[in-house]
Scaffold this active site. Structure first.
Site, mmCIF file in Angstrom:
data_model
loop_
_atom_site.group_PDB
_atom_site.id
_atom_site.type_symbol
_atom_site.label_atom_id
_atom_site.label_comp_id
_atom_site.label_asym_id
_atom_site.label_seq_id
_atom_site.Cartn_x
_atom_site.Cartn_y
_atom_site.Cartn_z
ATOM 1 N N ASN A 128 64.305 -33.895 15.288
ATOM 2 C CA ASN A 128 64.537 -35.284 15.093
ATOM 3 C C ASN A 128 63.618 -35.971 13.848
ATOM 4 O OD1 ASN A 128 64.964 -37.803 15.900
ATOM 5 N ND2 ASN A 128 63.586 -37.857 17.600
ATOM 6 N N ASP A 129 62.455 -35.942 13.733
ATOM 7 C CA ASP A 129 61.740 -36.540 12.740
ATOM 8 C C ASP A 129 62.217 -35.843 11.162
ATOM 9 O OD1 ASP A 129 60.301 -37.818 14.695
ATOM 10 O OD2 ASP A 129 58.639 -36.399 14.671
ATOM 11 N N VAL A 130 62.458 -34.863 11.300
ATOM 12 C CA VAL A 130 62.981 -34.226 9.768
ATOM 13 C C VAL A 130 64.161 -34.769 9.280
ATOM 14 C CG1 VAL A 130 61.423 -32.291 10.069
ATOM 15 C CG2 VAL A 130 63.671 -32.242 10.604
ATOM 16 N N ALA B 211 56.417 -36.898 16.500
ATOM 17 C CA ALA B 211 55.643 -38.113 15.891
ATOM 18 C C ALA B 211 56.032 -39.245 16.776
ATOM 19 C CB ALA B 211 56.001 -38.296 14.437
#
Lengths: 457, 114
Positions: free
Chosen positions: A383-385, A424
């Site tokens: 997700n965050d990447v 995160a």
């Protein structure tokens, strides 16, 4: 009376030190990494054999028993641990090393001759204790025994300053008096500093802290080399301290964060706090069969794997899907973000475990220009990447982190368990874009269904 | 050994440490961290020396704890790193270092119809 002369001892320690240098050198390249690690292990064996042959040791049976028990604990655990739990284990090993260095320093206090060795002892106790306690917290965070979110209480900064001032004072007493009581106080304050240092660090930054504490333990070992007048400990500890520092900076750079920002970020309120809110906005959800058709008629597919893939133990199914698509003449590559997984390079290890060939793994800089010519991007448990907020919203905790530009591809398919935000804790705008579709469910089940549907095409 | 010799050794070791890992690819960050982690387990040598000169029971017990912890660090570190790396080496896998960029700019017109 010992078996080795001083010259032989120094020569063998030098040999061991060279082995360690070659080990680090070898570990820097995939082809030589395994050999490098074995050279390092050989260096360790040489060093331990040398100490047995060169120093007159009392209590020999006890020492050997402790080594045997330690090996009997460490080897089976290391062999059996799941690859997803690797970061915790590394943190644990790092912590016990720091603890050992602190104990050695305390016991050497009685033999300290000069203020300099007193200073080295105080340094070792403090840094070793920080590393021990800090690693214990990182272990607890990664194992999710405690919250991965930053733990902050009011006035934490002042408590930290007080504790550090106390540590410096008791360190001064250690140097001046050489007595045990201030040393134990220093040990306690060091442990407390370790806790205070790592508790405020957000989950996503924990891996970088492991690397930093690794460098700390290295420095503690180097200082204990000064205490004992042992050049090997000095060289090995310094090597780890220096390489650990560089590695920490490289990891932080890959996440677009500064080391001081990670450590002190939470104090200023700028850490990876995020939210755990579940969004109610509409998204386009599809079935596994739809995804199979998308994949089956693509020319070029990029898979972006994240920690969720590993948690679901879906690496093997993913690897099989990639093979089946490859057999249909579709080009499939894996786009690996530097911090995919729970620590830098973790995803490469997880995919290697599933026998995904090195050939199809692409680093971020290599894969980013290729998204424009990519038909389908399959984001599995990441997700965050891939979150464009890292580029577009300066207020976001991940702002500045380099990301995989998957939005440039024609189609993006997310395999997600739920709409919960990532590690995160930040909402991902990409989920609501027009080219994005979502397939909800456990990654392994979803991939198995896609695999079945692709085979049936 | 005098202080200046030790300082010389220290400074040179810092530079070697910086130099050997300065160009490592992110692929190997995890094994490298784990390998470096194993190396500082060499504090075992210090723990053995301390335990070998312990004269009282409580000193010996404390020193043996250090020996135990250091052994766990050293042995566990090398074993777990080897296990990680054995997975990398599973296939004949030379490191790719060809110039990056799209390999095969695909003509996709025919598939656009989908």
């Amino acid at each position: 009376m010992t078996a080795l002369t001083a010259e032989w001892t120094a020569g063998l320690y030098l040999l061991a030190a060279v082995c360690f240098i070659l080990a680090l050198k070898g570990l820097s390249s995939p082809r030589t990494a395994r050999r490098g690690n074995l050279i390092g292990a050989a260096g360790a064996v040489i060093a331990v054999a040398t100490v047995f042959l060169s120093v007159r040791l009392d209590n020999l049976p006890w020492i050997i028993a402790a080594i045997l028990v330690g090996s009997a604990i460490a080897a089976p655990v290391s062999r059996r641990v799941k690859m997803t739990q690797m970061p915790q284990l590394v943190a644990l090993f790092n912590g016990v090393g720091g603890g050992a260095a602190a104990i050695v320093a305390i016991l050497e206090l009685a033999h300290a001759e000069s203020p300099w060795s007193g200073l080295a002892i105080a340094f070792t106790i403090l840094i070793g204790a920080v590393s021990f306690a800090g690693s214990a917290v990182t272990f607890a965070k990664l194992q999710e025994l405690i919250s991965t979110r930053p733990l902050i209480f009011p006035g934490q900064r002042w408590v930290m300053i007080l504790v550090l001032a106390g540590a410096v004072t008791s360190g001064g007493f250690v140097v001046a008096t050489g007595s045990l009581l201030p040393a134990l106080l220093l040990l306690g304050l060091g442990l407390l500093s370790g806790l205070l240092l790592v508790l405020p660090v957000g989950g996503a930054d924990v891996p970088i802290v492991i690397s930093l504490l690794n460098a700390f333990t290295g420095l503690a070992v180097a200082a204990s080399g000064l205490v004992l007048g042992n050049v090997l400990l000095l060289v090995a500890g310094t090597l780890v301290g220096a390489s650990g520092t560089i590695l920490t900076r490289a990891m932080a750079a890959a996440m677009g964060r500064s080391v001081s920002g990670i450590i002190f970020g939470a104090f200023k309120g700028g850490s990876t706090a995020g939210s755990t809110m579940i969004s109610e906005r509409p998204v386009r959800s599809v079935s596994a069969e739809d995804v199979a058709i998308l994949l089956g008629y693509a020319q070029r597919v990029v898979v972006v794997p994240g920690y969720g893939l590993a948690v679901a133990q879906a690496q093997h199914t993913m690897a099989e899907l990639a093979t089946v698509l490859g057999e249909k003449g579709i080009e499939v590559v894996f786009g690996i973000h530097p911090v995919a997984g729970r620590m830098p390079g973790h995803m490469n290890v997880l995919l290697a475990e599933a026998n995904v060939s090195y050939e199809v793994l692409r680093e971020m800089d290599e894969v980013n220009p290729q998204f424009k010519t990519t038909d389908v991007v399959l984001v599995v448990g990441a997700n965050d990447v891939v979150n464009p907020a890292a580029k577009t919203s300066p207020g976001s905790p991940i702002y500045g982190m380099p990301i995989l530009n998957v939005s440039e591809a024609r189609q993006v398919v997310f395999l997600k368990r739920s709409m919960r935000p990532g590690f995160a804790g930040i909402e991902n705008e990409l989920l609501y874009e027009s080219q994005t579709t979502l397939l909800f469910g456990d990654a392994k089940e979803s991939l198995t269904r896609i695999l079945g549907a692709v085979k049936a095409l | 050994m005098n202080a200046i010799t030790l300082l010389t050794v220290f400074v040179l070791a810092v530079f070697i440490g910086f130099e050997v890992v300065s160009k490592v690819s992110s692929t190997l960050h995890t094994p490298l961290m784990s390998g470096a982690n194993a190396i500082h387990g060499i504090i075992l040598v210090g723990a053995i020396i301390v335990a070998g000169s312990a004269s009282e029971p409580w000193l010996l017990v404390t020193a043996l704890v250090a020996v135990l912890l250091a052994t766990i660090n050293l042995v566990g570190g090398f074993v777990v790193t080897d296990r990680m790396l054995s997975m990398f080496g599973g296939r004949a896998a030379p490191p790719r270092r060809r110039p990056s960029g799209p390999k095969r700019p695909s003509s996709r017109t025919e598939r656009d119809a989908l």
